[in-house]
Design a protein around this motif. Sequence first.
Motif, PDB file in Angstrom:
ATOM      1  N   ASP A   1       0.839  -1.204   0.000  1.00  0.00           N
ATOM      2  CA  ASP A   1       0.000   0.000   0.000  1.00  0.00           C
ATOM      3  C   ASP A   1       0.875   1.255   0.000  1.00  0.00           C
ATOM      4  O   ASP A   1       2.064   1.194   0.338  1.00  0.00           O
ATOM      5  CB  ASP A   1      -0.965  -0.009   1.189  1.00  0.00           C
ATOM      6  CG  ASP A   1      -0.301   0.327   2.501  1.00  0.00           C
ATOM      7  OD1 ASP A   1       0.809  -0.167   2.782  1.00  0.00           O
ATOM      8  OD2 ASP A   1      -0.889   1.104   3.268  1.00  0.00           O
TER       9      ASP A   1
ATOM     10  N   GLU B   1       1.144   3.719   1.936  1.00  0.00           N
ATOM     11  CA  GLU B   1       1.718   4.083   3.246  1.00  0.00           C
ATOM     12  C   GLU B   1       2.788   3.096   3.705  1.00  0.00           C
ATOM     13  O   GLU B   1       3.390   3.274   4.757  1.00  0.00           O
ATOM     14  CB  GLU B   1       0.609   4.178   4.305  1.00  0.00           C
ATOM     15  CG  GLU B   1      -0.343   5.342   4.088  1.00  0.00           C
ATOM     16  CD  GLU B   1      -1.385   5.059   2.990  1.00  0.00           C
ATOM     17  OE1 GLU B   1      -1.732   3.878   2.756  1.00  0.00           O
ATOM     18  OE2 GLU B   1      -1.834   6.024   2.343  1.00  0.00           O
TER      19      GLU B   1
ATOM     20  N   LYS C   1       0.856  -2.192   4.646  1.00  0.00           N
ATOM     21  CA  LYS C   1       0.072  -3.387   4.355  1.00  0.00           C
ATOM     22  C   LYS C   1       0.469  -3.952   2.998  1.00  0.00           C
ATOM     23  O   LYS C   1       1.033  -3.259   2.163  1.00  0.00           O
ATOM     24  CB  LYS C   1      -1.422  -3.043   4.311  1.00  0.00           C
ATOM     25  CG  LYS C   1      -1.972  -2.536   5.619  1.00  0.00           C
ATOM     26  CD  LYS C   1      -3.437  -2.190   5.472  1.00  0.00           C
ATOM     27  CE  LYS C   1      -3.967  -1.623   6.770  1.00  0.00           C
ATOM     28  NZ  LYS C   1      -5.362  -1.199   6.641  1.00  0.00           N
TER      29      LYS C   1
ATOM     30  N   LEU D   1      -1.228  -6.471  -0.246  1.00  0.00           N
ATOM     31  CA  LEU D   1      -2.437  -7.037  -0.828  1.00  0.00           C
ATOM     32  C   LEU D   1      -2.152  -8.472  -1.248  1.00  0.00           C
ATOM     33  O   LEU D   1      -1.234  -8.727  -2.025  1.00  0.00           O
ATOM     34  CB  LEU D   1      -2.863  -6.208  -2.050  1.00  0.00           C
ATOM     35  CG  LEU D   1      -4.170  -6.637  -2.719  1.00  0.00           C
ATOM     36  CD1 LEU D   1      -5.358  -6.422  -1.783  1.00  0.00           C
ATOM     37  CD2 LEU D   1      -4.368  -5.855  -4.018  1.00  0.00           C
TER      38      LEU D   1
ATOM     39  N   SER E   1      -4.660  -7.766  -9.252  1.00  0.00           N
ATOM     40  CA  SER E   1      -5.082  -6.823  -8.208  1.00  0.00           C
ATOM     41  C   SER E   1      -6.143  -5.860  -8.697  1.00  0.00           C
ATOM     42  O   SER E   1      -6.889  -5.285  -7.900  1.00  0.00           O
ATOM     43  CB  SER E   1      -3.883  -6.015  -7.695  1.00  0.00           C
ATOM     44  OG  SER E   1      -3.447  -5.081  -8.675  1.00  0.00           O
TER      45      SER E   1
ATOM     46  N   ALA F   1       1.564   0.403  -4.659  1.00  0.00           N
ATOM     47  CA  ALA F   1       0.286   0.875  -5.187  1.00  0.00           C
ATOM     48  C   ALA F   1       0.261   2.397  -5.095  1.00  0.00           C
ATOM     49  O   ALA F   1       0.810   2.974  -4.149  1.00  0.00           O
ATOM     50  CB  ALA F   1      -0.862   0.277  -4.378  1.00  0.00           C
TER      51      ALA F   1
ATOM     52  N   GLU G   1      -8.480  -1.894  -5.275  1.00  0.00           N
ATOM     53  CA  GLU G   1      -8.301  -3.227  -5.840  1.00  0.00           C
ATOM     54  C   GLU G   1      -9.622  -3.722  -6.448  1.00  0.00           C
ATOM     55  O   GLU G   1     -10.699  -3.269  -6.087  1.00  0.00           O
ATOM     56  CB  GLU G   1      -7.799  -4.203  -4.778  1.00  0.00           C
ATOM     57  CG  GLU G   1      -8.782  -4.525  -3.683  1.00  0.00           C
ATOM     58  CD  GLU G   1      -8.820  -3.513  -2.556  1.00  0.00           C
ATOM     59  OE1 GLU G   1      -9.555  -3.776  -1.600  1.00  0.00           O
ATOM     60  OE2 GLU G   1      -8.163  -2.456  -2.615  1.00  0.00           O
TER      61      GLU G   1
ATOM     62  N   TRP H   1      -6.187  -6.676   2.033  1.00  0.00           N
ATOM     63  CA  TRP H   1      -4.987  -6.022   2.565  1.00  0.00           C
ATOM     64  C   TRP H   1      -4.690  -6.588   3.939  1.00  0.00           C
ATOM     65  O   TRP H   1      -5.593  -6.702   4.774  1.00  0.00           O
ATOM     66  CB  TRP H   1      -5.203  -4.512   2.668  1.00  0.00           C
ATOM     67  CG  TRP H   1      -5.305  -3.825   1.350  1.00  0.00           C
ATOM     68  CD1 TRP H   1      -6.453  -3.445   0.710  1.00  0.00           C
ATOM     69  CD2 TRP H   1      -4.228  -3.428   0.498  1.00  0.00           C
ATOM     70  NE1 TRP H   1      -6.149  -2.842  -0.490  1.00  0.00           N
ATOM     71  CE2 TRP H   1      -4.792  -2.814  -0.641  1.00  0.00           C
ATOM     72  CE3 TRP H   1      -2.841  -3.539   0.592  1.00  0.00           C
ATOM     73  CZ2 TRP H   1      -4.024  -2.305  -1.679  1.00  0.00           C
ATOM     74  CZ3 TRP H   1      -2.074  -3.034  -0.450  1.00  0.00           C
ATOM     75  CH2 TRP H   1      -2.655  -2.426  -1.561  1.00  0.00           C
TER      76      TRP H   1
END
Length: 180
Positions: free
Chosen positions: A59, A61, A64, A66, A102, A138, A144, A155
């Motif tokens: 992700d 940030e 996480k 996916l 994804s 991402a 997604e 996630w």
Amino acid sequence: MTLYDDATLVLKAYAPGPGADEGQAELRQAYLDHLALHGDGMWKACGAGHLTASALVIDPEREKVLLTLHRKLRMWLQMGGHCEERDTTVEAAALREATEESGITGLTLLPGGPVRLDRHPIPSPCNWHLDVQYAALAPAGAAERISEESLELRWFGYEDVAGVADTSVVRLLEATRSRL
């Protein structure tokens, strides 16, 4: 340059990062030996096994990942699969697979080439997947979208991955985190 040529160059340049699990250098050589013995070693039709390409999607940030609940295997895995004739590089194959599975457009692979290698048995007639594993970020606002190859997309926080995925995914996450 063919995909086979690109794979050979990528593998020759692959250097396991700091903290890489033992066996990556030997696995790299096993992949190179496989390609040297099998001119069709990039393709699903190669009975001795074939290279695949995958990417762990992270992700924006960087908290996480996916994972897909694979329809056939019923396991939580990173996005990935077989190389196709239209793929010009192993990197392009990994990015294509990650995007298709994804549903996220605008993924960008982490620089520095593959994050790790993973060889795993599969049912006959192919016998082995020789996976070249990347990591992809991402973009902000990414949404997604499940593909026909998945039962579910979800996630997971880094700390939750070991509870749902096998050791190959956990090792890929560890190697990816060392690059972030």
